[in-house]
Design a protein around this motif. Structure first.
Motif, PDB file in Angstrom:
ATOM      1  N   SER A  51       9.392  -4.778  16.857  1.00 32.77           N
ATOM      2  CA  SER A  51       9.169  -3.457  16.264  1.00 32.77           C
ATOM      3  C   SER A  51       8.925  -3.607  14.764  1.00 32.77           C
ATOM      4  O   SER A  51       9.641  -4.335  14.070  1.00 32.77           O
ATOM      5  CB  SER A  51      10.381  -2.560  16.505  1.00 32.77           C
ATOM      6  N   LEU A  52       7.892  -2.931  14.273  1.00 35.18           N
ATOM      7  CA  LEU A  52       7.525  -2.990  12.869  1.00 35.18           C
ATOM      8  C   LEU A  52       7.509  -1.584  12.299  1.00 35.18           C
ATOM      9  O   LEU A  52       7.109  -0.629  12.964  1.00 35.18           O
ATOM     10  CB  LEU A  52       6.133  -3.629  12.690  1.00 35.18           C
ATOM     11  N   SER A  53       7.941  -1.484  11.063  1.00 38.98           N
ATOM     12  CA  SER A  53       7.870  -0.205  10.374  1.00 38.98           C
ATOM     13  C   SER A  53       6.450   0.035   9.879  1.00 38.98           C
ATOM     14  O   SER A  53       5.600  -0.862   9.884  1.00 38.98           O
ATOM     15  CB  SER A  53       8.853  -0.180   9.202  1.00 38.98           C
ATOM     16  N   TYR A  54       6.200   1.249   9.413  1.00 37.33           N
ATOM     17  CA  TYR A  54       4.856   1.588   8.950  1.00 37.33           C
ATOM     18  C   TYR A  54       4.491   0.788   7.702  1.00 37.33           C
ATOM     19  O   TYR A  54       3.365   0.311   7.562  1.00 37.33           O
ATOM     20  CB  TYR A  54       4.777   3.084   8.662  1.00 37.33           C
ATOM     21  N   VAL A  55       5.440   0.612   6.802  1.00 36.99           N
ATOM     22  CA  VAL A  55       5.185  -0.141   5.566  1.00 36.99           C
ATOM     23  C   VAL A  55       4.889  -1.604   5.882  1.00 36.99           C
ATOM     24  O   VAL A  55       3.953  -2.204   5.333  1.00 36.99           O
ATOM     25  CB  VAL A  55       6.378  -0.011   4.608  1.00 36.99           C
ATOM     26  N   THR A  56       5.666  -2.191   6.790  1.00 41.21           N
ATOM     27  CA  THR A  56       5.441  -3.586   7.162  1.00 41.21           C
ATOM     28  C   THR A  56       4.085  -3.765   7.832  1.00 41.21           C
ATOM     29  O   THR A  56       3.375  -4.742   7.585  1.00 41.21           O
ATOM     30  CB  THR A  56       6.554  -4.059   8.111  1.00 41.21           C
ATOM     31  N   LEU A  57       3.711  -2.809   8.668  1.00 40.54           N
ATOM     32  CA  LEU A  57       2.405  -2.879   9.327  1.00 40.54           C
ATOM     33  C   LEU A  57       1.272  -2.802   8.315  1.00 40.54           C
ATOM     34  O   LEU A  57       0.266  -3.521   8.422  1.00 40.54           O
ATOM     35  CB  LEU A  57       2.289  -1.747  10.345  1.00 40.54           C
ATOM     36  N   MET A  58       1.413  -1.965   7.309  1.00 33.94           N
ATOM     37  CA  MET A  58       0.397  -1.862   6.277  1.00 33.94           C
ATOM     38  C   MET A  58       0.298  -3.151   5.464  1.00 33.94           C
ATOM     39  O   MET A  58      -0.799  -3.597   5.103  1.00 33.94           O
ATOM     40  CB  MET A  58       0.713  -0.685   5.361  1.00 33.94           C
ATOM     41  N   HIS A  60       0.971  -6.162   6.538  1.00 35.19           N
ATOM     42  CA  HIS A  60       0.343  -7.182   7.372  1.00 35.19           C
ATOM     43  C   HIS A  60      -1.163  -6.957   7.515  1.00 35.19           C
ATOM     44  O   HIS A  60      -1.907  -7.914   7.746  1.00 35.19           O
ATOM     45  CB  HIS A  60       0.990  -7.200   8.757  1.00 35.19           C
ATOM     46  N   SER A  61      -1.602  -5.729   7.389  1.00 36.93           N
ATOM     47  CA  SER A  61      -3.030  -5.445   7.511  1.00 36.93           C
ATOM     48  C   SER A  61      -3.804  -5.741   6.231  1.00 36.93           C
ATOM     49  O   SER A  61      -5.027  -5.641   6.223  1.00 36.93           O
ATOM     50  CB  SER A  61      -3.241  -3.980   7.902  1.00 36.93           C
ATOM     51  N   VAL A  62      -3.103  -6.115   5.172  1.00 32.92           N
ATOM     52  CA  VAL A  62      -3.773  -6.424   3.907  1.00 32.92           C
ATOM     53  C   VAL A  62      -4.652  -7.661   4.034  1.00 32.92           C
ATOM     54  O   VAL A  62      -5.630  -7.817   3.294  1.00 32.92           O
ATOM     55  CB  VAL A  62      -2.727  -6.579   2.777  1.00 32.92           C
ATOM     56  N   VAL A  63      -4.342  -8.548   4.979  1.00 38.51           N
ATOM     57  CA  VAL A  63      -5.139  -9.770   5.143  1.00 38.51           C
ATOM     58  C   VAL A  63      -6.570  -9.444   5.560  1.00 38.51           C
ATOM     59  O   VAL A  63      -7.492 -10.221   5.282  1.00 38.51           O
ATOM     60  CB  VAL A  63      -4.472 -10.709   6.171  1.00 38.51           C
ATOM     61  N   ILE A  64      -6.771  -8.302   6.215  1.00 35.60           N
ATOM     62  CA  ILE A  64      -8.139  -7.887   6.544  1.00 35.60           C
ATOM     63  C   ILE A  64      -8.894  -7.547   5.262  1.00 35.60           C
ATOM     64  O   ILE A  64     -10.072  -7.905   5.097  1.00 35.60           O
ATOM     65  CB  ILE A  64      -8.111  -6.691   7.503  1.00 35.60           C
ATOM     66  N   ILE A  65      -8.209  -6.871   4.331  1.00 35.49           N
ATOM     67  CA  ILE A  65      -8.811  -6.582   3.028  1.00 35.49           C
ATOM     68  C   ILE A  65      -9.112  -7.879   2.292  1.00 35.49           C
ATOM     69  O   ILE A  65     -10.139  -8.004   1.607  1.00 35.49           O
ATOM     70  CB  ILE A  65      -7.875  -5.686   2.204  1.00 35.49           C
ATOM     71  N   GLN A  66      -8.233  -8.862   2.448  1.00 42.10           N
ATOM     72  CA  GLN A  66      -8.437 -10.159   1.793  1.00 42.10           C
ATOM     73  C   GLN A  66      -9.741 -10.798   2.242  1.00 42.10           C
ATOM     74  O   GLN A  66     -10.552 -11.238   1.416  1.00 42.10           O
ATOM     75  CB  GLN A  66      -7.250 -11.057   2.120  1.00 42.10           C
ATOM     76  N   GLN A  67      -9.984 -10.868   3.538  1.00 36.40           N
ATOM     77  CA  GLN A  67     -11.217 -11.482   4.035  1.00 36.40           C
ATOM     78  C   GLN A  67     -12.441 -10.641   3.713  1.00 36.40           C
ATOM     79  O   GLN A  67     -13.509 -11.181   3.428  1.00 36.40           O
ATOM     80  CB  GLN A  67     -11.110 -11.704   5.544  1.00 36.40           C
ATOM     81  N   LEU A  68     -12.285  -9.332   3.741  1.00 36.27           N
ATOM     82  CA  LEU A  68     -13.403  -8.471   3.363  1.00 36.27           C
ATOM     83  C   LEU A  68     -13.774  -8.671   1.897  1.00 36.27           C
ATOM     84  O   LEU A  68     -14.963  -8.682   1.537  1.00 36.27           O
ATOM     85  CB  LEU A  68     -13.041  -7.013   3.630  1.00 36.27           C
ATOM     86  N   THR A  69     -12.775  -8.872   1.063  1.00 36.08           N
ATOM     87  CA  THR A  69     -13.032  -9.138  -0.358  1.00 36.08           C
ATOM     88  C   THR A  69     -13.764 -10.453  -0.553  1.00 36.08           C
ATOM     89  O   THR A  69     -14.682 -10.551  -1.381  1.00 36.08           O
ATOM     90  CB  THR A  69     -11.699  -9.165  -1.128  1.00 36.08           C
ATOM     91  N   ILE A  70     -13.404 -11.482   0.214  1.00 31.77           N
ATOM     92  CA  ILE A  70     -14.075 -12.780   0.110  1.00 31.77           C
ATOM     93  C   ILE A  70     -15.542 -12.659   0.523  1.00 31.77           C
ATOM     94  O   ILE A  70     -16.434 -13.213  -0.128  1.00 31.77           O
ATOM     95  CB  ILE A  70     -13.331 -13.820   0.968  1.00 31.77           C
ATOM     96  N   VAL A  71     -15.807 -11.909   1.594  1.00 31.17           N
ATOM     97  CA  VAL A  71     -17.190 -11.728   2.043  1.00 31.17           C
ATOM     98  C   VAL A  71     -18.006 -10.977   1.000  1.00 31.17           C
ATOM     99  O   VAL A  71     -19.146 -11.363   0.678  1.00 31.17           O
ATOM    100  CB  VAL A  71     -17.204 -10.992   3.401  1.00 31.17           C
ATOM    101  N   LEU A  72     -17.449  -9.910   0.444  1.00 30.13           N
ATOM    102  CA  LEU A  72     -18.163  -9.154  -0.587  1.00 30.13           C
ATOM    103  C   LEU A  72     -18.378  -9.993  -1.841  1.00 30.13           C
ATOM    104  O   LEU A  72     -19.431  -9.881  -2.496  1.00 30.13           O
ATOM    105  CB  LEU A  72     -17.382  -7.880  -0.932  1.00 30.13           C
TER     106      LEU A  72
END
Length: 266
Positions: A51-58, A60-72
């Motif tokens: 079980s994950l809280s909303y803050v923890t889930l957010m 963990h989803s930052v890594v998607i922003i990380q890869q999107l930043t590398i592509v851009l």
């Protein structure tokens, strides 16, 4: 007394129901009989769920922003490198040589930092080995850059950018986000890395000369292969610092992308 006899009768009835085989080895129930009290009693739903809280889930989803930043960043660097090299060509050749030296030192340092995450020591022998590997990679890249730059000479620019978008999509979809979230300790995403390198080659093929392509491909190696290991180590040390760094990088890239789009349409 009647109450006692009733209890004895109920107990006898329950014992009779519990017996499925008689003394002759014959079943007292049909073959498809299922005890309703024991049916699905051992079934466990999602035994390994976390079980994950909303803050923890957010976070963990930052890594998607990380890869999107590398592509851009790879996309925008294909234009910025051309402008920077054109400016350096107007200056003294020493400036260009200094730029290559700085990029080479950055490439070598990132290689050492990556090997630190793999728990390799910093003995003199290993430092010499890493320096040799870095020099060999630089020489190989420098020799093959003129060939790589002409791979898509017969392709139209629209086709190249369509392939770039396709490769970027595959890279983002197949990247090892478990490694980015420090769930695993090994980066296992060969398809994602190959797609990112192909994206870099396609963008480098649109450059004017081999020197620009060499600088750009050198930066792509650091972005695609070495930066994820650096961010993995940083995230293991401090989740908050890693998250803030990714958000800051995304804001800077968005500002640069907005200026780039404004220069195209206005």
């Amino acid at each position: 007394m009647p109450q006692l006899s009733k209890n004895v009768e109920d107990q006898a009835t329950s014992n009779k129901r519990a017996v499925f085989w008689d003394s002759a080895g014959r079943s007292s129930q049909p073959d498809n009989f299922v005890d309703p009290k024991k049916f699905l009693s051992l079934l466990v739903l999602n035994p390994n769920s976390t079980s994950l809280s909303y803050v923890t889930l957010m976070l963990h989803s930052v890594v998607i922003i990380q890869q999107l930043t590398i592509v851009l960043c790879m996309f925008l660097l294909s234009f910025d490198v051309a402008v920077a090299v054109a400016f350096l060509n107007e200056q003294k050749p020493v400036v260009s040589a200094g730029l290559i030296s700085v990029l080479s030192a950055f490439f070598w340092y990132q290689s050492l930092f990556w090997n630190r995450t793999r728990q390799l020591g910093f003995s003199r022998k290993k430092l010499l080995y890493e320096a040799t590997q870095g020099i060999i990679c630089l020489l190989v890249l420098m020799v093959f850059t003129p060939i790589l730059r002409t791979l898509t000479a017969t392709y139209s620019t629209d086709t190249v950018y369509a392939l770039v978008f396709f490769c970027a999509t595959i890279h983002l979809y197949s990247f090892d986000y478990k490694y980015a979230n420090i769930v695993s300790t090994r980066l296992d995403c060969s398809l994602s890395l190959n797609s990112a390198f192909l994206m870099g080659l396609l963008l480098a093929s649109r450059m004017e000369d081999s020197f620009q392509a060499f600088i750009y491909l050198l930066l792509c190696v650091g972005l695609v292969l070495l930066i994820p290991h650096f961010l993995h180590t940083l995230r293991a040390d401090s989740l908050i610092v890693s998250t803030l760094l990714n958000i800051l990088a995304l804001v800077i890239i968005d500002i640069r992308l907005f200026r780039f789009a404004s220069s195209l349409f206005y």
